[in-house]
Design a protein around this motif. Sequence first.
Motif, PDB file in Angstrom:
ATOM      1  N   MET A 144      55.236  -4.909  -0.583  1.00  8.82           N
ATOM      2  CA  MET A 144      56.133  -6.019  -0.913  1.00  8.82           C
ATOM      3  C   MET A 144      55.555  -6.838  -2.069  1.00  8.82           C
ATOM      4  O   MET A 144      56.215  -7.141  -3.055  1.00  8.82           O
ATOM      5  N   LYS A 145      54.266  -7.172  -1.904  1.00 11.70           N
ATOM      6  CA  LYS A 145      53.641  -7.998  -2.922  1.00 11.70           C
ATOM      7  C   LYS A 145      53.554  -7.245  -4.248  1.00 11.70           C
ATOM      8  O   LYS A 145      53.826  -7.804  -5.313  1.00 11.70           O
ATOM      9  N   ARG A 146      53.228  -5.973  -4.123  1.00  8.35           N
ATOM     10  CA  ARG A 146      53.107  -5.175  -5.331  1.00  8.35           C
ATOM     11  C   ARG A 146      54.453  -5.083  -6.056  1.00  8.35           C
ATOM     12  O   ARG A 146      54.540  -5.137  -7.262  1.00  8.35           O
ATOM     13  N   LYS A 147      55.505  -5.013  -5.237  1.00  6.43           N
ATOM     14  CA  LYS A 147      56.843  -4.896  -5.802  1.00  6.43           C
ATOM     15  C   LYS A 147      57.198  -6.132  -6.630  1.00  6.43           C
ATOM     16  O   LYS A 147      57.712  -6.022  -7.742  1.00  6.43           O
ATOM     17  N   THR A 148      56.928  -7.333  -6.058  1.00  5.56           N
ATOM     18  CA  THR A 148      57.258  -8.539  -6.818  1.00  5.56           C
ATOM     19  C   THR A 148      56.436  -8.616  -8.096  1.00  5.56           C
ATOM     20  O   THR A 148      56.930  -9.024  -9.133  1.00  5.56           O
ATOM     21  N   ARG A 149      55.179  -8.229  -7.977  1.00  5.68           N
ATOM     22  CA  ARG A 149      54.352  -8.296  -9.166  1.00  5.68           C
ATOM     23  C   ARG A 149      54.909  -7.384 -10.260  1.00  5.68           C
ATOM     24  O   ARG A 149      54.938  -7.730 -11.426  1.00  5.68           O
ATOM     25  N   LYS A 150      55.371  -6.224  -9.809  1.00  5.76           N
ATOM     26  CA  LYS A 150      55.951  -5.280 -10.777  1.00  5.76           C
ATOM     27  C   LYS A 150      57.212  -5.871 -11.422  1.00  5.76           C
ATOM     28  O   LYS A 150      57.442  -5.758 -12.623  1.00  5.76           O
ATOM     29  N   ALA A 151      58.000  -6.542 -10.571  1.00  2.00           N
ATOM     30  CA  ALA A 151      59.234  -7.145 -11.086  1.00  2.00           C
ATOM     31  C   ALA A 151      58.911  -8.227 -12.107  1.00  2.00           C
ATOM     32  O   ALA A 151      59.574  -8.341 -13.136  1.00  2.00           O
ATOM     33  N   ILE A 152      57.873  -9.004 -11.809  1.00  2.00           N
ATOM     34  CA  ILE A 152      57.498 -10.064 -12.755  1.00  2.00           C
ATOM     35  C   ILE A 152      57.057  -9.468 -14.080  1.00  2.00           C
ATOM     36  O   ILE A 152      57.446  -9.920 -15.151  1.00  2.00           O
ATOM     37  N   ARG A 153      56.248  -8.378 -13.966  1.00  2.00           N
ATOM     38  CA  ARG A 153      55.773  -7.747 -15.200  1.00  2.00           C
ATOM     39  C   ARG A 153      56.949  -7.199 -16.011  1.00  2.00           C
ATOM     40  O   ARG A 153      56.998  -7.342 -17.220  1.00  2.00           O
ATOM     41  N   GLU A 154      57.890  -6.622 -15.280  1.00  2.00           N
ATOM     42  CA  GLU A 154      59.088  -6.079 -15.915  1.00  2.00           C
ATOM     43  C   GLU A 154      59.834  -7.194 -16.674  1.00  2.00           C
ATOM     44  O   GLU A 154      60.216  -7.047 -17.832  1.00  2.00           O
ATOM     45  N   ASN A 155      60.001  -8.316 -15.995  1.00  2.00           N
ATOM     46  CA  ASN A 155      60.666  -9.456 -16.602  1.00  2.00           C
ATOM     47  C   ASN A 155      59.929  -9.949 -17.840  1.00  2.00           C
ATOM     48  O   ASN A 155      60.537 -10.200 -18.868  1.00  2.00           O
ATOM     49  N   LEU A 156      58.620 -10.080 -17.705  1.00  2.00           N
ATOM     50  CA  LEU A 156      57.837 -10.604 -18.825  1.00  2.00           C
ATOM     51  C   LEU A 156      57.937  -9.698 -20.034  1.00  2.00           C
ATOM     52  O   LEU A 156      58.126 -10.166 -21.158  1.00  2.00           O
TER      53      LEU A 156
END
Lengths: 282, 307
Positions: free
Chosen positions: B1-13
């Motif tokens: 779950m945590k890894r997923k959000t981090r990935k989403a943030i990186r994607e956004n950035l």
Amino acid sequence: MNKRASGMLRAGYLNSLIIVLGLGMLYPILWLIAASFKETNAIFGDPGLIPKAFTLKNYVKGWSGIGIVGFSAFFRNSFFICALCVVANAVFCSLTAYAFARLRFAGRNIWFAILLITMMLPGHVTLIPRYIIFRSFHWIDTFLPLIVPKLFAVDAFFIFLLVQFIRSLPKELDESALIDGCGKFGIYWRIIIPLTVPALITTVLFTFLWTWDDFFNQLLYLNSPQRYTVPMGLRLFLDSSGVSSWGPMFAMSVLSLVPSFILFFSLQKYFVQGISTTGIKG
Amino acid sequence: MKRKTRKAIRENLSSYAFLIPWLLGFFVLTLYPMAYSLYLSFTQYNILQPPKWTGLRNFFVMFAGDAQYPKDDRFLNSLLVTLRFVFISVPLKLVFALGVAVLMNRKLRLIPFYRAIYYIPTLLGGSVAIAVLWRRLFAGDGVLNTILRGLFKLDPPAWISNPKYALYTLMLLAVWQFGSPMIIFLAGLKQIPQEYYDASSVDGAGRTRQFFSITLPCLSPIIFFNLVMQMISAFQSFTQAFIISGGNGSPLDSTMFYSLYLYIKGFGFGEMGYASAMAWVLLIIIGALTALTFRASGSLVSYGSGE
């Protein structure tokens, strides 16, 4: 047979009507060109389109300019500003358009709505603060206020045009590039840019034309004649010379229209595309 | 779950990285200047001294005025001149654009050529060169008057320097540049299915009837679009009035466009607070007129049933 003949007759009428109307519309421009080759005393009130005595004197006199600055300097300045604006717009508007058309990120729709709103915004509401900002940078009487804003993709019209175009490209190309290990920038540079060339040409064209004809910003930011552009040079001519120099004035006016004219006729279809997708102002 | 959000943030950035230039431009060159000019509109400011808060005085001077702060009559005049210019030149421009587009909407071989010819005034018309030419054509001893005197034995006025007529020369110049809406109309006309016309001819409709019952309704969204776009840009006209009037709206302020007056106030008299207030009034007027056009179009524009 009879029907066909009457059809041809009608087409003939229509063609001649369109041509006569069109010539009427072009008369002022044709007259301007003719006047630029007339002797100064023959310009006033002579409605004819063929000079009685053909002369190139006006061009020679006009090109040498007023005072210390010749018209070649005005043309050089205009071309310099236009070239940089064209490059900046092509790069930064396409970068922004790619993000809006292809990338997914939080808040994309809101930002896109804001982009559309800025398209309709009259420039007057940002005019004075921008002037104050550029003045505090000591940029008055330099080309910077005319060029630097283009590095920040301020011409929303072109972003919109490019977004529409990029959206129409097949998405499979991006996806296969992604599988091949292309990053976002790689997709932009290798896939999107080569396919967007037609819309980029439209962008380049209109950026050139608007910058070339832009009078307001140049009037605002350029003060010394060495930095004047072609429109400012014409205005200087108009203000500082009396009746005697209408000939040279017209000659330089004709020259100032030549670049737009050449671009238009060599790249006509991109014009039509640009106008019909964005309703670009006349 | 945590890894997923981090990935989403990186994607956004990494996506936002592409937007950085535009975002910077939006905040620094659009949003902040807008807020600042809104603030300035409530002040007296001449760029040399810091702005002095004066509340609503700038707006008061524009529309009302009293003994202490007399009303600025030139402001209302410039607004009226501009409104007259917009309300006469824009509809005329659209009528011409539509007329020529209908004329050209046939299978003629030379259409691309004709289209180019009719677009040339639009291509060149915004330039200083054409404004200079206009000044000469409509001068007292200009080309038009030579023709009127020679051919028709008339005694015409000096159009450019007569306050009664000067604005009309500017309108003519604007109408002359009908190329952009014409091209948009042409593209729109091509979208109307030929069957509509065929079916109506079978029913005995003539060309005039077809124009009013098929062409106009089918084109109504495009007419509306052109109307809004042309109105917005006509309100902001500057260059032609500046050159033709010699930079001061002469004769007698009869060509004092709103933008021209704003420029003169802000950069000629150094009243930048007042000029900012004018900019905001312009924004509100354009916004209101656009909204009104949208409103009115609701009943007039048909977007088709989509069937």
